[in-house]
Design an enzyme around this catalytic site. Structure first.
Site, PDB file in Angstrom:
ATOM      1  N   THR A  77      28.551   0.375  -1.422  1.00 35.30           N
ATOM      2  CA  THR A  77      28.358  -0.995  -0.934  1.00 35.30           C
ATOM      3  C   THR A  77      29.448  -1.889  -1.527  1.00 35.30           C
ATOM      4  N   ILE A  94      26.803   0.526  -6.649  1.00 30.89           N
ATOM      5  CA  ILE A  94      25.650   0.731  -5.759  1.00 30.89           C
ATOM      6  C   ILE A  94      26.097   1.397  -4.465  1.00 30.89           C
ATOM      7  N   TYR A  95      25.494   2.539  -4.182  1.00 26.66           N
ATOM      8  CA  TYR A  95      25.769   3.301  -2.968  1.00 26.66           C
ATOM      9  C   TYR A  95      24.595   3.132  -2.010  1.00 26.66           C
ATOM     10  N   TYR A 144      29.552  35.204  25.490  1.00 30.11           N
ATOM     11  CA  TYR A 144      28.973  35.556  26.779  1.00 30.11           C
ATOM     12  C   TYR A 144      28.468  36.994  26.819  1.00 30.11           C
ATOM     13  N   ASN A 148       9.585  13.607   8.272  1.00 31.01           N
ATOM     14  CA  ASN A 148       9.249  12.537   9.227  1.00 31.01           C
ATOM     15  C   ASN A 148       9.285  13.078  10.655  1.00 31.01           C
ATOM     16  N   CYS A 149      10.293  13.901  10.920  1.00 32.42           N
ATOM     17  CA  CYS A 149      10.538  14.364  12.291  1.00 32.42           C
ATOM     18  C   CYS A 149       9.399  15.223  12.798  1.00 32.42           C
ATOM     19  N   GLY A 199      21.630   6.756   4.690  1.00 31.46           N
ATOM     20  CA  GLY A 199      20.475   6.948   5.575  1.00 31.46           C
ATOM     21  C   GLY A 199      20.334   5.862   6.631  1.00 31.46           C
ATOM     22  N   ASP A 200      19.108   5.717   7.112  1.00 34.04           N
ATOM     23  CA  ASP A 200      18.827   4.795   8.219  1.00 34.04           C
ATOM     24  C   ASP A 200      19.206   3.355   7.911  1.00 34.04           C
TER      25      ASP A 200
HETATM   26  C1  LIG Z   1      33.259  34.202  41.360  1.00 36.41           C
HETATM   27  C2  LIG Z   1      34.736  34.439  41.357  1.00 36.41           C
HETATM   28  C3  LIG Z   1      35.175  34.989  42.680  1.00 36.41           C
HETATM   29  C4  LIG Z   1      35.480  33.129  41.109  1.00 36.41           C
HETATM   30  O1  LIG Z   1      35.198  32.190  42.077  1.00 36.41           O
HETATM   31  P1  LIG Z   1      35.267  30.646  41.759  1.00 36.41           P
HETATM   32  O2  LIG Z   1      35.058  29.935  43.020  1.00 36.41           O
HETATM   33  O3  LIG Z   1      36.471  30.316  40.974  1.00 36.41           O
HETATM   34  O4  LIG Z   1      34.095  30.467  40.698  1.00 36.41           O
HETATM   35  P2  LIG Z   1      32.754  29.660  40.705  1.00 36.41           P
HETATM   36  O5  LIG Z   1      31.913  29.994  41.858  1.00 36.41           O
HETATM   37  O6  LIG Z   1      32.194  29.800  39.338  1.00 36.41           O
HETATM   38  O7  LIG Z   1      33.248  28.127  40.885  1.00 36.41           O
HETATM   39  C5  LIG Z   1      34.081  27.577  39.937  1.00 36.41           C
HETATM   40  C6  LIG Z   1      34.754  26.405  40.607  1.00 36.41           C
HETATM   41  O8  LIG Z   1      33.800  25.455  41.028  1.00 36.41           O
HETATM   42  C7  LIG Z   1      33.938  24.255  40.311  1.00 36.41           C
HETATM   43  N1  LIG Z   1      32.586  23.820  40.007  1.00 36.41           N
HETATM   44  C8  LIG Z   1      31.555  24.586  39.570  1.00 36.41           C
HETATM   45  N2  LIG Z   1      30.453  23.855  39.467  1.00 36.41           N
HETATM   46  C9  LIG Z   1      30.789  22.602  39.832  1.00 36.41           C
HETATM   47  C10 LIG Z   1      30.049  21.394  39.955  1.00 36.41           C
HETATM   48  N3  LIG Z   1      28.737  21.340  39.661  1.00 36.41           N
HETATM   49  N4  LIG Z   1      30.709  20.291  40.373  1.00 36.41           N
HETATM   50  C11 LIG Z   1      32.038  20.336  40.661  1.00 36.41           C
HETATM   51  N5  LIG Z   1      32.775  21.466  40.572  1.00 36.41           N
HETATM   52  C12 LIG Z   1      32.138  22.587  40.171  1.00 36.41           C
HETATM   53  C13 LIG Z   1      34.773  24.588  39.109  1.00 36.41           C
HETATM   54  O9  LIG Z   1      35.504  23.494  38.632  1.00 36.41           O
HETATM   55  C14 LIG Z   1      35.669  25.666  39.663  1.00 36.41           C
HETATM   56  O10 LIG Z   1      36.677  25.121  40.448  1.00 36.41           O
HETATM   57  P3  LIG Z   1      38.205  25.085  39.932  1.00 36.41           P
HETATM   58  O11 LIG Z   1      38.525  26.449  39.392  1.00 36.41           O
HETATM   59  O12 LIG Z   1      38.994  24.703  41.113  1.00 36.41           O
HETATM   60  O13 LIG Z   1      38.220  24.043  38.855  1.00 36.41           O
HETATM   61  C15 LIG Z   1      35.171  35.328  40.187  1.00 36.41           C
HETATM   62  O14 LIG Z   1      34.971  34.666  38.964  1.00 36.41           O
HETATM   63  C16 LIG Z   1      34.412  36.608  40.163  1.00 36.41           C
HETATM   64  O15 LIG Z   1      34.645  37.478  40.946  1.00 36.41           O
HETATM   65  N6  LIG Z   1      33.444  36.747  39.241  1.00 36.41           N
HETATM   66  C17 LIG Z   1      32.621  37.923  39.156  1.00 36.41           C
HETATM   67  C18 LIG Z   1      33.266  39.015  38.284  1.00 36.41           C
HETATM   68  C19 LIG Z   1      33.284  38.684  36.846  1.00 36.41           C
HETATM   69  O16 LIG Z   1      33.563  37.556  36.471  1.00 36.41           O
HETATM   70  N7  LIG Z   1      33.014  39.695  35.999  1.00 36.41           N
HETATM   71  C20 LIG Z   1      33.049  39.546  34.569  1.00 36.41           C
HETATM   72  C21 LIG Z   1      31.915  38.799  34.077  1.00 36.41           C
HETATM   73  S1  LIG Z   1      30.357  39.505  34.586  1.00 36.41           S
HETATM   74  C1  LIG Z   2      14.564  19.040   0.773  1.00 40.73           C
HETATM   75  C2  LIG Z   2      15.278  17.885   0.097  1.00 40.73           C
HETATM   76  C3  LIG Z   2      14.505  17.475  -1.110  1.00 40.73           C
HETATM   77  C4  LIG Z   2      16.676  18.294  -0.309  1.00 40.73           C
HETATM   78  O1  LIG Z   2      16.658  19.362  -1.179  1.00 40.73           O
HETATM   79  P1  LIG Z   2      17.895  20.358  -1.255  1.00 40.73           P
HETATM   80  O2  LIG Z   2      17.626  21.255  -2.369  1.00 40.73           O
HETATM   81  O3  LIG Z   2      19.179  19.647  -1.241  1.00 40.73           O
HETATM   82  O4  LIG Z   2      17.830  21.035   0.186  1.00 40.73           O
HETATM   83  P2  LIG Z   2      17.602  22.519   0.650  1.00 40.73           P
HETATM   84  O5  LIG Z   2      16.334  23.062   0.168  1.00 40.73           O
HETATM   85  O6  LIG Z   2      17.839  22.489   2.126  1.00 40.73           O
HETATM   86  O7  LIG Z   2      18.795  23.337  -0.024  1.00 40.73           O
HETATM   87  C5  LIG Z   2      20.101  23.014   0.246  1.00 40.73           C
HETATM   88  C6  LIG Z   2      20.941  23.534  -0.881  1.00 40.73           C
HETATM   89  O8  LIG Z   2      20.812  24.942  -0.992  1.00 40.73           O
HETATM   90  C7  LIG Z   2      22.032  25.591  -0.671  1.00 40.73           C
HETATM   91  N1  LIG Z   2      21.678  26.734   0.155  1.00 40.73           N
HETATM   92  C8  LIG Z   2      20.783  26.778   1.173  1.00 40.73           C
HETATM   93  N2  LIG Z   2      20.680  28.023   1.646  1.00 40.73           N
HETATM   94  C9  LIG Z   2      21.526  28.767   0.918  1.00 40.73           C
HETATM   95  C10 LIG Z   2      21.837  30.152   0.921  1.00 40.73           C
HETATM   96  N3  LIG Z   2      21.253  30.997   1.794  1.00 40.73           N
HETATM   97  N4  LIG Z   2      22.741  30.602   0.026  1.00 40.73           N
HETATM   98  C11 LIG Z   2      23.330  29.735  -0.854  1.00 40.73           C
HETATM   99  N5  LIG Z   2      23.061  28.419  -0.901  1.00 40.73           N
HETATM  100  C12 LIG Z   2      22.154  27.955  -0.015  1.00 40.73           C
HETATM  101  C13 LIG Z   2      22.864  24.542   0.018  1.00 40.73           C
HETATM  102  O9  LIG Z   2      24.232  24.753  -0.149  1.00 40.73           O
HETATM  103  C14 LIG Z   2      22.401  23.288  -0.649  1.00 40.73           C
HETATM  104  O10 LIG Z   2      22.977  23.168  -1.921  1.00 40.73           O
HETATM  105  P3  LIG Z   2      24.139  22.095  -2.241  1.00 40.73           P
HETATM  106  O11 LIG Z   2      23.668  20.787  -1.676  1.00 40.73           O
HETATM  107  O12 LIG Z   2      24.266  22.086  -3.710  1.00 40.73           O
HETATM  108  O13 LIG Z   2      25.333  22.626  -1.547  1.00 40.73           O
HETATM  109  C15 LIG Z   2      15.478  16.702   1.057  1.00 40.73           C
HETATM  110  O14 LIG Z   2      16.402  17.071   2.078  1.00 40.73           O
HETATM  111  C16 LIG Z   2      14.221  16.280   1.734  1.00 40.73           C
HETATM  112  O15 LIG Z   2      13.394  15.632   1.103  1.00 40.73           O
HETATM  113  N6  LIG Z   2      14.011  16.618   3.007  1.00 40.73           N
HETATM  114  C17 LIG Z   2      12.802  16.303   3.725  1.00 40.73           C
HETATM  115  C18 LIG Z   2      12.871  14.918   4.358  1.00 40.73           C
HETATM  116  C19 LIG Z   2      13.789  14.841   5.500  1.00 40.73           C
HETATM  117  O16 LIG Z   2      14.870  15.403   5.469  1.00 40.73           O
HETATM  118  N7  LIG Z   2      13.379  14.111   6.566  1.00 40.73           N
HETATM  119  C20 LIG Z   2      14.186  13.908   7.741  1.00 40.73           C
HETATM  120  C21 LIG Z   2      14.275  15.110   8.575  1.00 40.73           C
HETATM  121  S1  LIG Z   2      12.658  15.750   9.024  1.00 40.73           S
END
Ligand SMILES: CC(C)(COP(=O)(O)OP(=O)(O)OC[C@H]1O[C@@H](n2cnc3c(N)ncnc32)[C@H](O)[C@@H]1OP(=O)(O)O)[C@@H](O)C(=O)NCCC(=O)NCCS
Ligand SMILES: CC(C)(COP(=O)(O)OP(=O)(O)OC[C@H]1O[C@@H](n2cnc3c(N)ncnc32)[C@H](O)[C@@H]1OP(=O)(O)O)[C@@H](O)C(=O)NCCC(=O)NCCS
Ligand SMILES: Cc1cc2nc3c(=O)[nH]c(=O)nc-3n(C[C@H](O)[C@H](O)[C@H](O)COP(=O)(O)OP(=O)(O)OC[C@H]3O[C@@H](n4cnc5c(N)ncnc54)[C@H](O)[C@@H]3O)c2cc1C
Ligand SMILES: Cc1cc2nc3c(=O)[nH]c(=O)nc-3n(C[C@H](O)[C@H](O)[C@H](O)COP(=O)(O)OP(=O)(O)OC[C@H]3O[C@@H](n4cnc5c(N)ncnc54)[C@H](O)[C@@H]3O)c2cc1C
Lengths: 559, 559
Positions: free
Chosen positions: A278, A283-284, A433, A48-49, A287-288
């Site tokens: 239910t 009866i179970y 990250y 459906n989706c 869904g929607d």
């Molecule tokens: C940047 C650095 C100096 C830290 O400075 P900082 O001011 O704490 O960090 P940010 O600029 O991300 O800001 C975070 C702060 O802003 C706040 N904030 C961020 N976005 C916000 C938003 N949209 N609204 C309100 N608050 C927000 C956060 O709550 C946080 O404040 P708090 O700690 O008082 O709660 C330090 O993390 C740094 O040197 N980083 C670079 C090095 C590094 O991380 N290397 C490894 C990974 S590459």
């Molecule tokens: C497809 C449909 C008939 C269900 O069939 P299904 O066999 O249960 O579903 P799948 O093909 O996803 O397989 C899931 C089963 O395979 C298993 N499985 C999936 N990948 C696996 C893997 N890599 N290794 C081992 N097991 C796996 C799952 O555990 C699950 O088995 P279980 O229920 O016994 O645990 C039913 O979901 C359907 O009609 N879907 C279409 C409609 C629909 O969902 N519409 C709304 C969203 S668009």
């Protein structure tokens, strides 16, 4: 020699998400069970989706939408799947269903040991004047899809009524087909389940793609002319169109259940216990069509989405065929997402409006950041709104919108809700990250930080600029930004954050201050300075986002 | 009038991730504190994690890597940041640090009320013959980066030693620069923290980009000639190269702490309590230099990653400036990810090898699926390995590799670990689903299903095809696949899944059967049929992946 007598007769009404999933799982649990799937429509087990995307041509092969067919379900799972077969009555005392073969027109009785009702939902079709015009269509089945696709071919202008998930997908796909699209929504926002500010990006994106978006309006009647259909809107406007898609919601398809005397909710959903049973223990339901419990609050909740439907269907099979090993169904969150051109938005758990309507206490923050490290090319802006329980800090819900990584944050937050995590937990979440994928402090961590800061009184956030002229508005953005995107209020004072400590004398200590910046972070920094210098200060949460260009990589303002 | 006397003298050793984060947070918590940041190197607050990408040219602007400078940290946060300044001794009884100004050469004492050691780690440089050749470089700082970038200009061939996260990033970026790259790894796999099968996709991707990957080998000595450097490997091979990047891990930079008599672990990490306090209550420590606790097991754990370093630094500031409001530091998971060209891989929590080495009981499944609904264009294959505790079903760790959505699943699983979720919880996780973003049953749900199925005895999984000729090998793939990608064993019987129920007579009930398919799902379905028909059966987990083409959208086999 294995015993080959059927262990149990399991009859399923509805052959798509919940029904087919239950049947498939049942067979894996029991080779000997007799499993019959009754489906009123001509198709079972279809996606459906995916329907909107075939209409728009993004999905090209129609048969990709048929996940399984009666034939493959027979071959793989030995299921007795009967399309074009309707369950028309349930004789509960005698454990049998009356079945009508829609092709032949014959009716017969089918006995069951266990019955699953997975009838889904049907699109709402309001009784408005002119509603029966054949150019007013809804979308639920492959047949509906074919009808819309055919009708769209000759339509230059299409009107979509309802800006919920399906309405938005349809609007997008119709633009893809080159149509002029008008989208009408009763609420004053798109995506009504979300809080309004979190839908702004989607609304902008619709308009950027020339969709004529009409909020706070609705169709009151349709009038047919020879080659157009005229929609009369509540606002007094009229609109000439060639095709109308109604996407204003669904209602559970539970007439059969109602006639059988099963317990229904006020809105017509089947009531079930935590094993999806239910009020008739044989009866179970899944869904929607059902109302289950909300995972966050334990209150009744009906979520009409594919994931829950699939897992509920599977759960029912487990419950029937291995009851001792089946934990209760945990309930639903209502995690949902939609893509609209380049942006996405979604939610999990409770929104502010829902919490308000239920009178539940909550607190909230909204933060902005990049979807991955800002120094790595391709970083895109992301906005996250978090809601939590002031009593214990537990997360109650979240909304995310942005250009990339929206689904990831929703999934993390849905998992956090499942694990009953608090805002302190989010602050410390250790997410993956490397520069192409995230940031040392992911936006989910930032939301946790900001929430803890608000809870702990490090900052008092406000959602809008104050009207009271006694409040000093302090804009801490760099002067060039202030000039290019001035605040929409008079008398704001601009002191860039980096100069604030040296210029505190320019502010009046006797009057409150609200600090303002672009995205909320510098306003928080400024508020901390002022608070510790004896000012009464609040900060504008989320910033004014005035120079926020969702289409260019976000650069958080260097204040 | 606010009080302006310094509230506390906070001295921080190390001015990058943990140090700068602590300083920034400390200032937001206390305007009056005197906060000094001592940094031995010329740069503070730079993005270490971005260094490989500037070398490869993916990040173009060098100054994008300087998140803050001493000037911006002064302006925004009033921090006293001193680059090129080394802490050379700690006088613990008198609460003072001896500081050397590396430019001027002068030394002085600086008093502290609280000291934070955030000295990070240094790349390991083994004492091998020839190791001092200037063409053998490591990467930790902006200076290192500049040196490598300059040296790479004239190098046609570069050797990267170590296929961990940084080694892989360097290998990728060097290929981007057009270099011929040899990558040498001691282990019999790339990415040693992961279990070997989960690294296959990365290894294939390296080879596809013509990287000369040498596993199970190591350099024993270097010999310099005029224009090349010769690496002698343990395998007996020699290798002529122009530049060597050593990326074989880091060791904590804790000589200063050791000299001050602070408690260190065997591997030299600073020991801290759950408030990141060393055995001297006035001295805290954070970042790569410390050993904290593992979030899953509570055992000691040292994780050298940017996210933990940032959050630990922030935690120390919280602990010092508002101890009453600061919950304990929760510990680390070791969530990590790396991108290698078009693929990504990562882990969170414990791996199988680590669990085995620690003698901890565990169970595991590996599942394959698409990263979003298979019927929607662009679906890419994804593989997920899940480990859980047989006692209570709690998730212990997970690994993910694939072409898209790897980060999302790792983040969901890291959140699941934080929430102490079980395999039953994963089966029911309600993740965001619309066709462009997910599936009604996400691969995380599938992993939960498969884990519960294994736990509940619905299937017994094996990791390899049996050597015992008495075991019948049943290949349930469709015949065309069997022909194009035959099993690497003789005597396999092919009965496609759809025909199995009708052809059970071809199997010998007296002998065990192992079912085999492409990705693991059909083998499970087949095993369920056989088990319920009286066979003793196991299923090959994860399939043989024989026709698994990581570069084309995955299509799960229609059996
Ligand atoms: C940047 C650095 C100096 C830290 O400075 P900082 O001011 O704490 O960090 P940010 O600029 O991300 O800001 C975070 C702060 O802003 C706040 N904030 C961020 N976005 C916000 C938003 N949209 N609204 C309100 N608050 C927000 C956060 O709550 C946080 O404040 P708090 O700690 O008082 O709660 C330090 O993390 C740094 O040197 N980083 C670079 C090095 C590094 O991380 N290397 C490894 C990974 S590459
Ligand atoms: C497809 C449909 C008939 C269900 O069939 P299904 O066999 O249960 O579903 P799948 O093909 O996803 O397989 C899931 C089963 O395979 C298993 N499985 C999936 N990948 C696996 C893997 N890599 N290794 C081992 N097991 C796996 C799952 O555990 C699950 O088995 P279980 O229920 O016994 O645990 C039913 O979901 C359907 O009609 N879907 C279409 C409609 C629909 O969902 N519409 C709304 C969203 S668009
Ligand atoms: C256009 C569209 C887009 C969607 N997009 C998403 C999305 O992106 N993400 C998401 O999570 N969900 C989405 N959904 C919702 C999702 O498809 C439903 O939640 C899911 O299909 C519900 O499953 P179900 O089994 O309860 O009902 P259905 O899938 O509707 O199946 C019920 C079936 O029961 C049959 N039936 C009813 N009564 C009888 C009877 N008496 N006898 C015999 N048969 C009967 C019906 O004909 C119907 O085929 C979308 C739905 C539509 C229509
Ligand atoms: C090339 C590379 C890529 C990386 N990629 C990732 C990644 O993708 N994801 C991830 O999570 N992590 C990554 N990391 C790891 C991450 O950068 C570190 O975990 C993080 O920087 C550790 O922070 P720290 O503050 O503990 O140490 P550092 O950032 O190393 O800072 C410590 C500082 O202390 C200084 N110092 C030491 N002793 C003294 C002294 N006595 N006096 C004064 N100063 C002193 C040092 O000069 C150093 O600058 C990467 C690291 C590198 C080198």
């Amino acid at each position: 020699m294995p015993n080959t007598a059927p262990s149990l007769r399991f009859v399923i009404v509805g052959g798509v998400a919940a029904g087919a999933s239950a049947a498939a799982r049942a067979r894996r649990l029991d080779e000997r069970a007799s499993i019959a799937v009754l489906e009123r429509g001509p198709d079972v087990s279809f996606a459906n989706c995916g329907l909107p995307y075939f209409i728009g041509g993004e999905i090209r092969q129609r048969d990709a939408l048929s996940v399984q067919t009666p034939q493959t379900l027979k071959a793989l799972l030995n299921l007795d799947v009967r399309p074009s077969t309707e369950a028309v009555a349930i004789d509960r005392p005698n454990h049998r269903v009356q079945v009508r073969d829609l092709a032949g027109g014959t009716t017969s009785w089918m006995p069951y040991d266990r019955l699953l009702l997975a009838p889904g939902a049907v699109p709402v079709r309001p009784s408005l004047p002119g509603i029966d015009d054949p150019r007013i269509l809804t979308l639920r089945s492959l047949g509906d899809m074919d009808r819309i696709k055919a009708a769209a071919t000759s339509a230059a202008h299409v009107t979509v009524v309802g800006a919920g998930f399906i309405g938005l997908e349809m609007a997008e796909q119709l633009v893809r087909l080159g149509k002029n699209v008008t989208l009408i929504e009763l609420a004053d926002q798109v995506l009504p389940p979300l809080d309004r500010p979190m839908t702004q990006l989607i609304a902008d994106e619709l308009r950027r793609h020339r969709i004529d978006l009409r909020l706070s309006d609705r169709v009151v009647s349709f009038a047919a002319t020879a080659d157009t259909l005229v929609c009369h809107l509540a606002s007094g406007t009229t609109l000439s169109t060639q095709l109308v898609i109604l996407a204003i919601g669904v209602r559970p398809d539970t007439a059969l259940a109602r006639a059988a005397g099963l317990a229904l909710s006020e809105r017509g959903h089947l009531r079930v216990n935590d094993h999806l049973q239910t009020n008739d223990p044989h009866i179970y339901a899944a869904g929607d069509a059902i109302e289950t419990t909300d995972l966050v609050t334990g209150t009744p909740s009906a979520v009409a989405l594919g994931g829950p439907a699939n897992r509920q269907g599977r759960h029912v099979a487990d419950r029937i065929f291995r009851p001792a090993h089946t934990p209760p169904f945990p309930g639903v969150l209502g995690t949902a997402i939609v893509r609209v051109f380049n942006v996405a938005a979604g939610l999990t758990g409770w929104s502010e409006k829902r919490l308000r309507a239920a009178g539940r206490p909550f607190r909230t923050v909204t933060v902005n950041d990049n979807h991955h490290a800002g120094y790595f090319p391709g970083a895109k802006p992301l906005q996250l709104k978090l809601l939590w329980d002031p009593a214990d800090g537990r997360v109650l819900g979240a909304q995310v919108s942005g250009l990339a990584g929206v689904d990831k944050r929703l999934d993390v937050l849905a998992t956090a809700l499942t694990g009953r995590l608090t805002i302190d937990d989010l602050a410390q979440l250790e997410l993956a990250y490397a520069p192409p994928f995230g940031a040392a402090k992911d936006i989910v961590n930032l939301a946790g930080f900001a929430a803890c800061n608000a809870r702990d009184g490090l900052v008092t956030l406000v959602d809008a600029l104050p009207a009271d002229p006694a409040v000093q508005i302090l804009d801490v953005r760099p002067p060039p930004l202030v000039q290019s995107h001035p605040l929409p209020v008079p008398h704001a004072l601009n002191i860039p954050l980096g100069a604030l400590r040296g210029r505190l004398g320019e502010l009046d200590r006797a009057r409150p201050v609200v600090t303002v910046c672009a995205l909320g972070k510098s306003a928080y920094f400024a508020a901390r300075i002022l608070a510790q210098n004896g000012f009464q200060v609040t900060a504008l949460a989320g910033g004014i986002r005035a120079h926020f260009d969702p289409l260019s990589p976000a650069k958080l303002p260097v204040p």
